[in-house]
Write a protein that holds these residues in place. Structure first.
Motif, mmCIF file in Angstrom:
data_model
loop_
_atom_site.group_PDB
_atom_site.id
_atom_site.type_symbol
_atom_site.label_atom_id
_atom_site.label_comp_id
_atom_site.label_asym_id
_atom_site.label_seq_id
_atom_site.Cartn_x
_atom_site.Cartn_y
_atom_site.Cartn_z
ATOM 1 N N GLU A 18 41.390 28.486 54.441
ATOM 2 C CA GLU A 18 40.479 28.253 53.222
ATOM 3 C C GLU A 18 40.172 29.478 52.479
ATOM 4 N N ARG A 19 39.972 30.615 53.172
ATOM 5 C CA ARG A 19 39.686 31.813 52.593
ATOM 6 C C ARG A 19 40.891 32.520 51.692
ATOM 7 N N ILE A 20 42.070 32.051 52.599
ATOM 8 C CA ILE A 20 43.326 32.605 51.512
ATOM 9 C C ILE A 20 43.193 31.910 50.190
ATOM 10 N N ILE A 21 43.026 30.468 50.583
ATOM 11 C CA ILE A 21 43.160 29.510 49.165
ATOM 12 C C ILE A 21 42.243 30.047 48.195
ATOM 13 N N SER A 22 41.101 30.458 48.413
ATOM 14 C CA SER A 22 39.977 30.636 47.485
ATOM 15 C C SER A 22 40.380 32.105 47.207
ATOM 16 N N ALA A 23 40.744 33.109 47.805
ATOM 17 C CA ALA A 23 41.140 34.300 47.263
ATOM 18 C C ALA A 23 42.560 34.094 46.504
ATOM 19 N N ALA A 24 43.273 33.425 46.551
ATOM 20 C CA ALA A 24 44.397 33.160 45.793
ATOM 21 C C ALA A 24 43.912 32.566 44.398
ATOM 22 N N ARG A 25 43.095 31.631 44.384
ATOM 23 C CA ARG A 25 42.835 31.127 43.208
ATOM 24 C C ARG A 25 41.963 32.136 42.330
ATOM 25 N N GLU A 26 41.283 32.853 42.893
ATOM 26 C CA GLU A 26 40.585 34.096 42.259
ATOM 27 C C GLU A 26 41.462 35.223 41.730
ATOM 28 N N ALA A 27 42.541 35.501 42.456
ATOM 29 C CA ALA A 27 43.652 36.494 41.907
ATOM 30 C C ALA A 27 44.271 35.943 40.729
ATOM 31 N N LEU A 28 44.590 34.597 41.125
ATOM 32 C CA LEU A 28 45.431 33.863 39.967
ATOM 33 C C LEU A 28 44.671 33.852 38.548
ATOM 34 N N VAL A 29 43.495 33.483 38.731
ATOM 35 C CA VAL A 29 42.767 33.654 37.534
ATOM 36 C C VAL A 29 42.811 34.734 36.814
#
Length: 209
Positions: A18-29
């Motif tokens: 879940e932390r990886i998915i959340s971090a990926a979303r922030e980075a992609l934005v």
């Protein structure tokens, strides 16, 4: 043949995922589709090996970011409808929540990296579509939403208002998003003050573009 069930993750492994998915979303934005997987792992507080243990490559990670965003939006649509006594206030609440997800920033890159025919994607999309349709139908039935508006119109506005502008001259653009969403929402209220050109935009119209 039915796919084999995936093994249940341990609590710590689930938290890492879940932390990886959340971090990926922030980075992609912030940085778009070329966001470094090393940077995503760093943001998530995990090692590169942990990231690759959960996601084989960038495409798989983007797929799961998409599922996460759609699930969060569906949750927000369903909660707004269940908790708000006024149908149009429920719609307003969802629109502002959708803006906070920055779907305009995610939309272009997710469209390139996602298998839209994947069974998980179809199920998540259908749940989200139904949630938004239910919000709009309730507001329409209450006489609060103008009749010449469809879900596609709503999603175009949210996407456009949350899409980063090119260049560095508008770095504080986000501070105005909710203000302008409120102006847009006022324009959706019945009775309509003008006749819109063209026909209401459906979700199918958007998917054919």
């Amino acid at each position: 043949m039915a796919a084999a069930p995936q093994p249940r993750l341990r609590a710590d492994a689930l938290r890492n995922r879940e932390r990886i998915i959340s971090a990926a979303r922030e980075a992609l934005v912030e940085h778009g589709a070329e966001s470094s997987l090393d940077e995503i792992a760093r943001r998530a507080g995990v090692g590169n090996a942990t990231l690759y243990r959960h996601f084989a490559d960038r495409r798989e990670l983007i797929h799961h970011v998409t599922l996460s965003v759609m699930a969060r939006l569906a949750d927000r649509a369903e909660a707004a409808r269940a908790e708000e006594p006024d149908a149009f206030l429920a719609l307003r609440r969802f629109v502002h929540a959708a803006a906070d997800e920055r779907i305009g920033a995610l939309c272009p890159l997710l469209a390139e990296g996602v298998d839209k025919s994947h069974v998980e994607h179809i199920a998540a999309r259908e749940r989200l579509d139904q949630g938004i349709e239910a919000l709009m139908a309730a507001a329409r039935a209450a006489g609060q939403l103008r009749a010449d508006i469809s879900v596609g119109d709503l999603m175009v506005a949210i996407t456009q208002l949350t899409r980063p502008l090119p260049g560095t001259g508008c770095m504080n653009f986000d501070q105005f998003v909710h203000r302008h969403l409120q102006i847009f929402l006022d324009g959706l209220m019945a009775p309509a003050r003008s006749q819109l050109p063209g026909a209401a935009v459906t979700l199918e119209d958007l998917r054919q573009k």
